[in-house]
Design a protein around this motif. Structure first.
Motif, mmCIF file in Angstrom:
data_model
loop_
_atom_site.group_PDB
_atom_site.id
_atom_site.type_symbol
_atom_site.label_atom_id
_atom_site.label_comp_id
_atom_site.label_asym_id
_atom_site.label_seq_id
_atom_site.Cartn_x
_atom_site.Cartn_y
_atom_site.Cartn_z
ATOM 1 N N UNK A 217 0.832 -1.215 0.000
ATOM 2 C CA UNK A 217 0.000 0.000 0.000
ATOM 3 C C UNK A 217 0.865 1.265 0.000
ATOM 4 N N UNK A 218 2.051 1.188 -0.588
ATOM 5 C CA UNK A 218 2.958 2.337 -0.500
ATOM 6 C C UNK A 218 3.782 2.535 -1.768
ATOM 7 N N UNK A 219 3.254 2.174 -2.946
ATOM 8 C CA UNK A 219 3.960 2.384 -4.201
ATOM 9 C C UNK A 219 3.529 3.676 -4.866
ATOM 10 N N UNK A 220 4.459 4.355 -5.530
ATOM 11 C CA UNK A 220 4.146 5.630 -6.183
ATOM 12 C C UNK A 220 3.305 5.394 -7.440
ATOM 13 N N UNK A 221 2.114 5.936 -7.445
ATOM 14 C CA UNK A 221 1.218 5.811 -8.595
ATOM 15 C C UNK A 221 1.328 7.041 -9.501
ATOM 16 N N UNK A 222 1.309 8.218 -8.901
ATOM 17 C CA UNK A 222 1.480 9.407 -9.737
ATOM 18 C C UNK A 222 2.387 10.431 -9.067
ATOM 19 N N UNK A 223 2.953 11.290 -9.907
ATOM 20 C CA UNK A 223 3.694 12.460 -9.440
ATOM 21 C C UNK A 223 2.967 13.693 -9.953
ATOM 22 N N UNK A 224 2.588 14.559 -9.038
ATOM 23 C CA UNK A 224 1.908 15.811 -9.388
ATOM 24 C C UNK A 224 2.849 16.987 -9.192
ATOM 25 N N UNK A 225 2.721 17.977 -10.047
ATOM 26 C CA UNK A 225 3.436 19.226 -9.873
ATOM 27 C C UNK A 225 2.476 20.396 -10.018
ATOM 28 N N UNK A 226 2.656 21.412 -9.179
ATOM 29 C CA UNK A 226 1.799 22.597 -9.239
ATOM 30 C C UNK A 226 2.671 23.850 -9.206
ATOM 31 N N UNK A 227 2.409 24.760 -10.149
ATOM 32 C CA UNK A 227 3.158 26.006 -10.279
ATOM 33 C C UNK A 227 2.163 27.154 -10.110
ATOM 34 N N UNK A 228 1.863 27.552 -8.880
ATOM 35 C CA UNK A 228 0.773 28.515 -8.647
ATOM 36 C C UNK A 228 0.980 29.885 -9.280
ATOM 37 N N UNK A 229 2.222 30.360 -9.391
ATOM 38 C CA UNK A 229 2.447 31.665 -10.015
ATOM 39 C C UNK A 229 2.134 31.632 -11.498
ATOM 40 N N UNK A 230 2.338 30.478 -12.126
ATOM 41 C CA UNK A 230 2.046 30.312 -13.546
ATOM 42 C C UNK A 230 0.656 29.730 -13.779
ATOM 43 N N UNK A 231 0.018 29.282 -12.713
ATOM 44 C CA UNK A 231 -1.303 28.654 -12.780
ATOM 45 C C UNK A 231 -1.277 27.436 -13.710
ATOM 46 N N UNK A 232 -0.229 26.627 -13.564
ATOM 47 C CA UNK A 232 -0.086 25.416 -14.359
ATOM 48 C C UNK A 232 0.066 24.201 -13.450
ATOM 49 N N UNK A 233 -0.342 23.039 -13.969
ATOM 50 C CA UNK A 233 -0.235 21.790 -13.224
ATOM 51 C C UNK A 233 0.468 20.752 -14.089
ATOM 52 N N UNK A 234 1.304 19.929 -13.457
ATOM 53 C CA UNK A 234 1.981 18.819 -14.114
ATOM 54 C C UNK A 234 1.455 17.513 -13.552
ATOM 55 N N UNK A 235 1.506 16.469 -14.380
ATOM 56 C CA UNK A 235 1.008 15.181 -13.907
ATOM 57 C C UNK A 235 1.670 14.051 -14.688
ATOM 58 N N UNK A 236 2.059 12.988 -13.973
ATOM 59 C CA UNK A 236 2.649 11.812 -14.608
ATOM 60 C C UNK A 236 2.223 10.566 -13.857
ATOM 61 N N UNK A 237 1.899 9.521 -14.615
ATOM 62 C CA UNK A 237 1.558 8.220 -14.047
ATOM 63 C C UNK A 237 2.776 7.312 -14.134
ATOM 64 N N UNK A 238 3.186 6.733 -12.995
ATOM 65 C CA UNK A 238 4.354 5.880 -12.976
ATOM 66 C C UNK A 238 5.641 6.671 -12.952
ATOM 67 N N UNK A 239 6.765 5.930 -12.939
ATOM 68 C CA UNK A 239 8.063 6.566 -12.801
ATOM 69 C C UNK A 239 8.780 6.794 -14.116
#
Length: 285
Positions: A217-239
């Motif tokens: 119950x502890x494997x990385x499923x996604x990596x999220x990134x948030x850039x609030x000054x640019x109002x952009x979001x990053x997202x990736x599934x898996x490594x």
């Protein structure tokens, strides 16, 4: 949901109401820096619903972007004001009457404009289990709110894994993995020049932060990134993935997204709830 699932309302409320539901062990790592918030979501694939949402309320509340949990909840995300939130599991010992983590995440993003308001809400809301909530905004200030049914403490830090720094009596007995991931982030901090470097540290499978402990119950499923000054979001599934970028500002201005799906590869044979019939939330398979 009741009509579509053909479930009794009691079961719908239990699974999706966001109140008084047990959670199993999980991981998660968060780091923040100048203009960025990067987060690894570590949990069990068979609970993952594979749904990324851009949501604008029609009555009141702020618009938000991020992956969903239990349909109504959020495990991380950013709202139109640039407030970012992500939570990290601590333990589920001695639960109390209160809201669960993903519903608290949704309430923060929909109701709070900045870290000050988010901290205030986290002090007031009843907590079912023990989690850390990391909140970040355009001011570059990061607060980590250690919350349990027995109390709430607040501190400033740019990294969070799966242990409390203030309420240490609430911690689990086995913190080796949590400490290892925190040390990996801190020891590489001097080599991080920006958001993309931070994303690579979290998402690359050979850097000591990304986890493959899916059966625990502890494997990385996604990596999220948030850039609030640019109002952009990053997202990736898996490594070892390049992030998909979403321009939240353009969507708020009425432009449709070009992307319909985010494709990735997660190194596990455990079935995902939204993809295979053999995946059960109950853990019976």
């Amino acid at each position: 949901m009741r009509d579509s699932l053909e479930w009794p309302m009691e079961k719908v409320m239990m699974e999706f109401g966001g109140y008084r539901i047990d959670y199993k062990r999980s991981g998660c790592s968060i780091m923040t820096g100048d203009g960025y918030f990067i987060r690894n979501y570590d949990y069990m694939p068979k609970t993952y619903e594979g749904r990324y949402s851009l949501f604008q309320p029609t009555d009141q509340g702020y618009s938000m972007i991020g992956p969903t949990q239990r349909i109504t909840g959020r495990m991380d995300g950013m709202n139109e004001k640039g407030l970012v939130m992500g939570y990290n599991f601590m333990h589920r010992k001695r639960p109390g009457d209160g809201f669960i983590c993903c519903m608290i995440g949704r309430l923060i993003l929909e109701s709070c404009a900045n870290v000050t308001e988010a901290v205030q809400m986290l002090r007031e809301i009843p907590h079912r289990h023990s989690f850390s909530y990391t909140v970040f905004d355009k001011s570059n200030v990061t607060y980590i709110v250690e919350a349990s049914p027995r109390g709430v403490e607040v501190r400033e830090s740019d990294v969070c894994t799966n242990h409390f720094e203030i309420m240490k009596k609430e911690n689990r007995n086995h913190l080796v993995d949590s400490m290892k991931r925190m040390d990996a982030i801190r020891s590489n901090r001097e080599n991080i020049e920006g958001a993309y470097d931070a994303f690579r540290l979290m998402n690359d499978t050979d850097r000591g932060v990304f986890s493959k402990l899916y059966s625990n119950w502890a494997g990385t499923i996604h990596t999220s990134g948030y850039l609030p000054k640019e109002n952009k979001a990053w997202f990736a599934l898996g490594g070892d993935q390049e992030p998909v970028e979403f321009d939240f500002s353009r969507w708020l201005n009425g432009e449709d997204l070009e992307e319909e799906k985010v494709v990735g590869e997660v190194d596990t044979d455990i079935p995902f709830a939204h993809m295979e019939d053999g995946a059960y939330w109950s853990g019976k398979k």
